[in-house]
Design a protein around this motif. Sequence first.
Motif, PDB file in Angstrom:
ATOM      1  N   ARG A  71       2.936  14.235  -0.139  1.00 28.76           N
ATOM      2  CA  ARG A  71       4.062  14.427   0.719  1.00 28.76           C
ATOM      3  C   ARG A  71       4.734  15.430   0.105  1.00 28.76           C
ATOM      4  O   ARG A  71       4.833  15.517  -1.040  1.00 28.76           O
ATOM      5  CB  ARG A  71       4.789  12.835   0.530  1.00 28.76           C
TER       6      ARG A  71
ATOM      7  N   ASP B  83       0.812  -1.281  -0.044  1.00 25.96           N
ATOM      8  CA  ASP B  83       0.016   0.122  -0.093  1.00 25.96           C
ATOM      9  C   ASP B  83       0.903   1.243   0.111  1.00 25.96           C
ATOM     10  O   ASP B  83       1.956   1.215   0.353  1.00 25.96           O
ATOM     11  CB  ASP B  83      -0.887  -0.176   1.188  1.00 25.96           C
ATOM     12  N   THR B  84       0.257   2.357  -0.463  1.00 24.45           N
ATOM     13  CA  THR B  84       0.839   3.790  -0.396  1.00 24.45           C
ATOM     14  C   THR B  84       0.603   4.251   1.118  1.00 24.45           C
ATOM     15  O   THR B  84      -0.892   4.623   1.076  1.00 24.45           O
ATOM     16  CB  THR B  84       0.705   4.557  -1.356  1.00 24.45           C
ATOM     17  N   SER B  85       1.284   4.176   1.813  1.00 21.92           N
ATOM     18  CA  SER B  85       0.917   4.602   3.370  1.00 21.92           C
ATOM     19  C   SER B  85       1.980   5.170   4.205  1.00 21.92           C
ATOM     20  O   SER B  85       3.198   5.023   3.658  1.00 21.92           O
ATOM     21  CB  SER B  85      -0.191   3.740   4.167  1.00 21.92           C
ATOM     22  N   PHE B  86       1.690   5.585   5.279  1.00 19.84           N
ATOM     23  CA  PHE B  86       2.882   6.023   6.227  1.00 19.84           C
ATOM     24  C   PHE B  86       2.643   5.597   7.683  1.00 19.84           C
ATOM     25  O   PHE B  86       1.595   5.331   8.151  1.00 19.84           O
ATOM     26  CB  PHE B  86       3.112   7.820   6.233  1.00 19.84           C
TER      27      PHE B  86
ATOM     28  N   ALA C 274       8.964   9.599  10.468  1.00 19.46           N
ATOM     29  CA  ALA C 274       7.865   9.084   9.509  1.00 19.46           C
ATOM     30  C   ALA C 274       8.441   8.123   8.406  1.00 19.46           C
ATOM     31  O   ALA C 274       9.399   8.888   7.814  1.00 19.46           O
ATOM     32  CB  ALA C 274       7.203  10.381   9.253  1.00 19.46           C
TER      33      ALA C 274
ATOM     34  N   ASP D 238      10.968   6.579   2.000  1.00 19.27           N
ATOM     35  CA  ASP D 238      11.280   7.668   2.387  1.00 19.27           C
ATOM     36  C   ASP D 238      11.162   7.800   3.818  1.00 19.27           C
ATOM     37  O   ASP D 238      10.110   7.611   4.439  1.00 19.27           O
ATOM     38  CB  ASP D 238      10.514   8.919   1.662  1.00 19.27           C
TER      39      ASP D 238
ATOM     40  N   VAL E 219       7.407   6.600   4.681  1.00 18.58           N
ATOM     41  CA  VAL E 219       6.330   6.766   3.583  1.00 18.58           C
ATOM     42  C   VAL E 219       6.718   5.613   2.679  1.00 18.58           C
ATOM     43  O   VAL E 219       7.874   5.610   2.340  1.00 18.58           O
ATOM     44  CB  VAL E 219       6.303   8.106   2.862  1.00 18.58           C
ATOM     45  N   SER E 220       5.720   4.692   2.209  1.00 20.68           N
ATOM     46  CA  SER E 220       5.889   3.733   1.402  1.00 20.68           C
ATOM     47  C   SER E 220       5.214   4.043  -0.179  1.00 20.68           C
ATOM     48  O   SER E 220       4.515   5.016  -0.161  1.00 20.68           O
ATOM     49  CB  SER E 220       5.294   2.375   1.723  1.00 20.68           C
ATOM     50  N   THR E 221       5.560   3.323  -1.087  1.00 18.59           N
ATOM     51  CA  THR E 221       4.713   3.423  -2.410  1.00 18.59           C
ATOM     52  C   THR E 221       4.629   2.056  -2.645  1.00 18.59           C
ATOM     53  O   THR E 221       5.330   1.059  -2.917  1.00 18.59           O
ATOM     54  CB  THR E 221       6.044   3.841  -3.373  1.00 18.59           C
ATOM     55  N   ILE E 222       3.261   1.912  -3.112  1.00 17.05           N
ATOM     56  CA  ILE E 222       2.625   0.430  -3.305  1.00 17.05           C
ATOM     57  C   ILE E 222       3.486  -0.179  -4.211  1.00 17.05           C
ATOM     58  O   ILE E 222       3.970   0.469  -5.314  1.00 17.05           O
ATOM     59  CB  ILE E 222       1.190   0.399  -3.521  1.00 17.05           C
TER      60      ILE E 222
ATOM     61  N   MET F  12      -3.097  11.015  -1.739  1.00 14.36           N
ATOM     62  CA  MET F  12      -2.024  10.957  -0.792  1.00 14.36           C
ATOM     63  C   MET F  12      -0.802  12.032  -1.298  1.00 14.36           C
ATOM     64  O   MET F  12      -0.444  11.943  -2.331  1.00 14.36           O
ATOM     65  CB  MET F  12      -1.353   9.674  -0.202  1.00 14.36           C
TER      66      MET F  12
ATOM     67  N   PHE G 118      11.471  10.388   7.041  1.00 15.11           N
ATOM     68  CA  PHE G 118      11.670  11.714   7.486  1.00 15.11           C
ATOM     69  C   PHE G 118      11.778  11.812   8.922  1.00 15.11           C
ATOM     70  O   PHE G 118      10.971  11.182   9.730  1.00 15.11           O
ATOM     71  CB  PHE G 118      10.043  12.330   7.273  1.00 15.11           C
TER      72      PHE G 118
ATOM     73  N   THR H 273      -0.315   3.134  -9.193  1.00 12.55           N
ATOM     74  CA  THR H 273       0.829   2.792  -9.492  1.00 12.55           C
ATOM     75  C   THR H 273       0.865   1.038  -9.306  1.00 12.55           C
ATOM     76  O   THR H 273       2.071   0.716  -9.495  1.00 12.55           O
ATOM     77  CB  THR H 273       1.883   3.289  -8.521  1.00 12.55           C
ATOM     78  N   ALA H 274       0.038   0.533  -8.729  1.00 14.74           N
ATOM     79  CA  ALA H 274       0.115  -0.978  -8.342  1.00 14.74           C
ATOM     80  C   ALA H 274      -0.264  -1.706  -9.826  1.00 14.74           C
ATOM     81  O   ALA H 274      -0.158  -2.946  -9.798  1.00 14.74           O
ATOM     82  CB  ALA H 274      -0.758  -1.532  -7.346  1.00 14.74           C
TER      83      ALA H 274
ATOM     84  N   PHE I 162       1.005  15.381  10.766  1.00 18.22           N
ATOM     85  CA  PHE I 162       1.528  16.410  11.511  1.00 18.22           C
ATOM     86  C   PHE I 162       0.648  17.528  12.348  1.00 18.22           C
ATOM     87  O   PHE I 162       1.221  18.354  12.564  1.00 18.22           O
ATOM     88  CB  PHE I 162       2.791  17.045  10.615  1.00 18.22           C
TER      89      PHE I 162
ATOM     90  N   LEU J 141       2.640  15.401   5.254  1.00 24.02           N
ATOM     91  CA  LEU J 141       2.028  14.320   4.682  1.00 24.02           C
ATOM     92  C   LEU J 141       0.456  14.493   4.924  1.00 24.02           C
ATOM     93  O   LEU J 141      -0.059  14.738   5.973  1.00 24.02           O
ATOM     94  CB  LEU J 141       2.223  12.932   5.388  1.00 24.02           C
TER      95      LEU J 141
ATOM     96  N   LYS K 254      -8.437   7.574  -3.617  1.00 19.04           N
ATOM     97  CA  LYS K 254      -7.516   7.804  -2.237  1.00 19.04           C
ATOM     98  C   LYS K 254      -6.600   8.816  -2.844  1.00 19.04           C
ATOM     99  O   LYS K 254      -5.775   8.506  -3.836  1.00 19.04           O
ATOM    100  CB  LYS K 254      -7.019   6.540  -1.663  1.00 19.04           C
TER     101      LYS K 254
ATOM    102  N   ILE L 185       8.275  19.302   6.064  1.00 16.57           N
ATOM    103  CA  ILE L 185       7.729  18.150   5.758  1.00 16.57           C
ATOM    104  C   ILE L 185       6.163  17.985   6.140  1.00 16.57           C
ATOM    105  O   ILE L 185       5.917  18.707   7.002  1.00 16.57           O
ATOM    106  CB  ILE L 185       8.308  17.070   6.467  1.00 16.57           C
TER     107      ILE L 185
ATOM    108  N   GLU M 142      -3.586  12.777   3.672  1.00 17.35           N
ATOM    109  CA  GLU M 142      -4.159  11.821   2.826  1.00 17.35           C
ATOM    110  C   GLU M 142      -5.615  11.878   2.996  1.00 17.35           C
ATOM    111  O   GLU M 142      -6.259  12.637   3.807  1.00 17.35           O
ATOM    112  CB  GLU M 142      -3.811  10.274   3.593  1.00 17.35           C
TER     113      GLU M 142
END
Lengths: 399, 399, 399, 399
Positions: free
Chosen positions: D205, C161-164, C338, C351, C340-343, D203, C353, D256-257, D295, D23, D201, D21, D25
């Motif tokens: 950054r 998933d794209t999430s943090f 923090a 990333d 952060v991913s990319t799916i 998101m 932070f 992107t998946a 944040f 984030l 969804k 920084i 969503e």
Amino acid sequence: MTTPQIHIFNNPLVDVNKLPIELVERKGAGHPDTIVDSLGTVISSLYSKYTLQNLDGIAHHNIDKTVISGGHSNPRFGGGSIIRPVQVEFVGRAVREVIEDNHEILTSIPVHQFAKKASKMVFETHIPRIEYEFRTDHIKRGSNDLVTNFAKEQEMPRANDTSFATAWAPLSNLEQLILDIDSFIQDSYRRKNPFVGSDVKVMGRRFNGETIINVAAAFIDQPLENANDYIRERDRLKSTISERFNIPATHLFLNTADKDDEGSFYLTVTGSSLEQGDDGSTGRGNRIMGVIAPFRPQSLEATAGKNPNAHVGNIYNIWAAIIAQNIYEETSIANNVAIVSTIGKPITECDVFISTSEEADRTICQRIVNEVAQDYLNITRKIIDCSFDMYPFNLIPDF
Amino acid sequence: MTTPQIHIFNNPLVDVNKLPIELVERKGAGHPDTIVDSLGTVISSLYSKYTLQNLDGIAHHNIDKTVISGGHSNPRFGGGSIIRPVQVEFVGRAVREVIEDNHEILTSIPVHQFAKKASKMVFETHIPRIEYEFRTDHIKRGSNDLVTNFAKEQEMPRANDTSFATAWAPLSNLEQLILDIDSFIQDSYRRKNPFVGSDVKVMGRRFNGETIINVAAAFIDQPLENANDYIRERDRLKSTISERFNIPATHLFLNTADKDDEGSFYLTVTGSSLEQGDDGSTGRGNRIMGVIAPFRPQSLEATAGKNPNAHVGNIYNIWAAIIAQNIYEETSIANNVAIVSTIGKPITECDVFISTSEEADRTICQRIVNEVAQDYLNITRKIIDCSFDMYPFNLIPDF
Amino acid sequence: MTTPQIHIFNNPLVDVNKLPIELVERKGAGHPDTIVDSLGTVISSLYSKYTLQNLDGIAHHNIDKTVISGGHSNPRFGGGSIIRPVQVEFVGRAVREVIEDNHEILTSIPVHQFAKKASKMVFETHIPRIEYEFRTDHIKRGSNDLVTNFAKEQEMPRANDTSFATAWAPLSNLEQLILDIDSFIQDSYRRKNPFVGSDVKVMGRRFNGETIINVAAAFIDQPLENANDYIRERDRLKSTISERFNIPATHLFLNTADKDDEGSFYLTVTGSSLEQGDDGSTGRGNRIMGVIAPFRPQSLEATAGKNPNAHVGNIYNIWAAIIAQNIYEETSIANNVAIVSTIGKPITECDVFISTSEEADRTICQRIVNEVAQDYLNITRKIIDCSFDMYPFNLIPDF
Amino acid sequence: MTTPQIHIFNNPLVDVNKLPIELVERKGAGHPDTIVDSLGTVISSLYSKYTLQNLDGIAHHNIDKTVISGGHSNPRFGGGSIIRPVQVEFVGRAVREVIEDNHEILTSIPVHQFAKKASKMVFETHIPRIEYEFRTDHIKRGSNDLVTNFAKEQEMPRANDTSFATAWAPLSNLEQLILDIDSFIQDSYRRKNPFVGSDVKVMGRRFNGETIINVAAAFIDQPLENANDYIRERDRLKSTISERFNIPATHLFLNTADKDDEGSFYLTVTGSSLEQGDDGSTGRGNRIMGVIAPFRPQSLEATAGKNPNAHVGNIYNIWAAIIAQNIYEETSIANNVAIVSTIGKPITECDVFISTSEEADRTICQRIVNEVAQDYLNITRKIIDCSFDMYPFNLIPDF
């Protein structure tokens, strides 16, 4: 105490051995419909015992619509696996809280624990390899009038419904044979041959003097290495039954849905079709005499789960079976017994219809009926203790 | 095509009018057990129609263990309310996805929509004031062999079980009376008297030439202002039945559990005990002839919800009813019919046992049986269309 | 192996001790939201262990929407009772069957057993007096692409998933105090005072240098004879906390919803509000650092129940906590982390932070981050073993 | 009337635009977590309206743990199908019966109908192609003290818990961008391009002045003929967003998946991942300001489903948002607002913590806070009417 009113009729064909046709079916201990009836019997027993001890009477309950939704499995020679558990939905009515006049809860009745204990007992006894979940959401309170009032033990209960129950004695030859075959497999053969499961169904049909027996017996995968093992053991079970019960091989069928050449067999992980492909519903299995016998007078009332104090759908079935048996023992006359209640009347104020294969002595019959009615408290206690030999659920160990 | 093998026996008491005792019960359209059978009948019909149209054959399904857990209500003269909805658990087996060899889903079968439509239809027709929820979780896939294979329409179906079905003709006098009383209340009286609900139960017992009728009829609270209204209308309904069906007031009982002095009546918000205090379970209600008649040969197979293509528990009940009726129409001889299947054999390769009240012509019987067997496709279509007049669920409007 | 990209920022207020306002909340081990998170953590652990052993990799699962519907009880001084059990609905996704190319089931994963074991373990540890039921119906298969593919252990997992995720070090003074109060009650006080339950909630607010602490602690009815007992023990607990943690009595509140004069207290049968009146939902409780701290960067991702192999909502929370802790230990600089991913990208390609209260050495930070990323397999193993001290569920005994 | 106590602090970084920084969503209207929050909001609104009209006050309810277990589908270009429905488990507490002193039920509250209406409204608005079932079993009664007592409208409500809520104003640039992108897709693009679903969804950054946007948008299969259609439309959506919001293509990622070469796309039947592979849980989605912003000070309290009369987890979130907005409008100073309650105290007797990016006028702040507190009845009415523009569920049409 009021006594039942009896009505006697003579009908030679009450002895169904004399009928040119007969059909009899027995669903064994591990059959879905028998399992679910056992659950109902045990939960009612636990409930009754608890409320007798704690509330001085059997509180209202009627957990007689329970259903089991079968699971999902992957049987494999040498040992398969369970993918999804069996799911039990206990369905019915029961008092869970006794409220005092000042709105305070006087006591609560731990129905959930009875469900847990009943499930554990029934599954561990009959299908120990199964996985199961259960829910008691659908055990709800009854209608207002029934919830708050329940007979103290010293009071005569009143019929909770207008309904009837039926039983007979003796068992016909075919009925006895069907019960014997199931009993032989369940109690004797399975002990030495652990690849045979408890989900055995035996059906017999008789006509023109010929009897044909169909047996469906679930086999268990783990002790069997391969299809050859299965086929050999299936054939050995068939020849064992054939010899022991003197049934010609041409008249005995075992697992006839197998397709040997396609590798399709009645193979299970647990020994019961509940694990996959079949479900169980209360009151759809064996009648009070242990079989389904369409040419007998049959009540559709489910015995399992009903209040053994006041629910005539439960107690009258037992009464009828005892009366029929006692008449037969005393007079050697085959007979059917039907008992009819009227809602709200004392349970001993009922009509008892007795059909006999020969002329029977009315005085004897009335006495036997009266004795059973007078013994009602004791009979209810025996139902609660599951201690009747004739009880279809007699395979449940004491608890 | 193989033809059924018939076996005929003579037994004067097949005409149960001649028996000195008779019990008959009818659960009306709004009774919990009838409602749940109607749900099964309709969902099977919708499923069958859909798969016939889209898959060129009736896919395997067997949604015959459905249960309804009743709700919770607060009936009040002038208009009470529903506190908790009725909950339907559809239980059984059905193919939901047809998979191709390459793992791809060929098509899906919208079972959920059938459940929704069936619920809407049945409740709106019979208990429009009810609130309900339903779940289809417990409609699971069958065992492997059954899921993937289902007969194309042009192929002869094979029996999916070893079981039997029974029916008879004509209806006895008491059976006819019981059906007529229910029908009168349901179809005629309720139209003019909206305070009578569809949950009517009629029970009759006959012995020594005397007939006693018990009726339990749920009344609806909204149109009734107070207890006097209720009592007046209950008594009027009783006298109407008494006059119309010529039953002495002493032999007719209506809502006998009422306690007028305590203000305890059979009062409901919706006209059905499903709203509170009672549950419904498939296969526990009326048999194929529309009644429960313990002195008739009765199968315990639930008709409702079973695949009308291959499930003999469904189709043989219908076949038996048609055969019995046709024999009676042609010969005026009362008769019982029992049909026995063997799992895996073509459905037309079965045993048909015919018990007749007088000596019947074998050739005629065989012809009638053959005609029914040959007509199997058409009969299945009629079952799917719910278009049999004799069908116990004939109160469901076309859909 | 790709390494994470780090981004460092300086912000003095990362040290929240310097903020003039702070709010911190801790839900103790027996709080509904903590219980449900524990269930998720344990079921994921059992699932992961099993599939690692049997399938050479952690199969896809994501059982992170579990909910507990509370029960119904009747607390009474001296010993009340449970009327209705707690009901656990496990909700999420998991592979239950691994299918081979030829449609055959290669193996099945006994998810039901994990649910049973997790429930038993969590409830017996934290609320042993509770009654519970559970269901796994809502653990369904994932979308097609996720079900069939799961990383072998030797392969680098890809973010699902794209999430943090976020974490921090060190704990602030208030955070530490809140955790210490809960820990004191849970681990020490309860042992000697069995009338205190595990459902403890501690909340602190700090402003203008003043700190106010609110504690809600469920008391257990059985060991307490009457209201006086309760009041005495409640007051003793308060004064014990007050003394031990040096909080003025004016700034400490315990069970403030009690109404002594009305006899209304925070009294329970089991020591948890789950028994009645409250429900629990995954991901609504303590964050990864063991508290809810709104002035900290907080992810809303539920850690509990998520696949510790590929679900960044789980592992990145842990990574962040380790990184923050390691940075603090090595540099003594307070920091937030923090990730952060990319799916679809390798989990190490993310990333990171880092906000620091003072200027931090970039090389040290990068090294620490790299070490954690490289150690991912080992960390996942530790998550599966529930062996992190910092883990919010550290009260679960080894299993 | 007591007034809130305010505490003001200055902190330049309250203006998160100044943080290096960020984030953010946003889960769009058809995302599982947003759908389930919408269900909670609507059912609470219906419940509140009904009890206000019929009981002269908002009865106790707290239906804030609802969960949706996703379904099972078979998406196909040109039109796939739903195999299993989505299942909603409403979870929480609500008074369903109001009992009078004499044990009689005064009135019942048709919670089931609210659930039905809420489901219909939310699904038809946002995912009209979905199939769903719902259950209200898990809406249980509260603990004793809460059930029987609820404030009449003219009485000041008392806080039902010790908890806190947070909000802020204005939205940061990134927050505004994220909301605008979602809003553009939902409200404008989807209207002309029916192959885009409501499960969007977004998101974002931001670091080092660079902003990266990830969008996941479920596509609907029926209007798309094949993979080429999908790829073309996906790319067109991306370039449309890129142009409209001036985001370089290198910084914008959409679905992107997807693996174009494997034919694996974000394709659905209904436009929401709820149909398969994902579940939704109350309180796991957007915070009160419409986004998840780690944040920012974030409360974990679920707003959706909570009693808007007395549940501070609901109303204080709204109060905080109004206060923050009003302060910003009057002073142009960016600010965060946190409100803390104490269980049992009047809701207007609370602590309000205001963090401001610049020195703010205390008198103005106190006045604004007081106005909001004094306006509490009106605000609750607006919550019930779902008429706040800022409300995260502002996409629900009037009802």
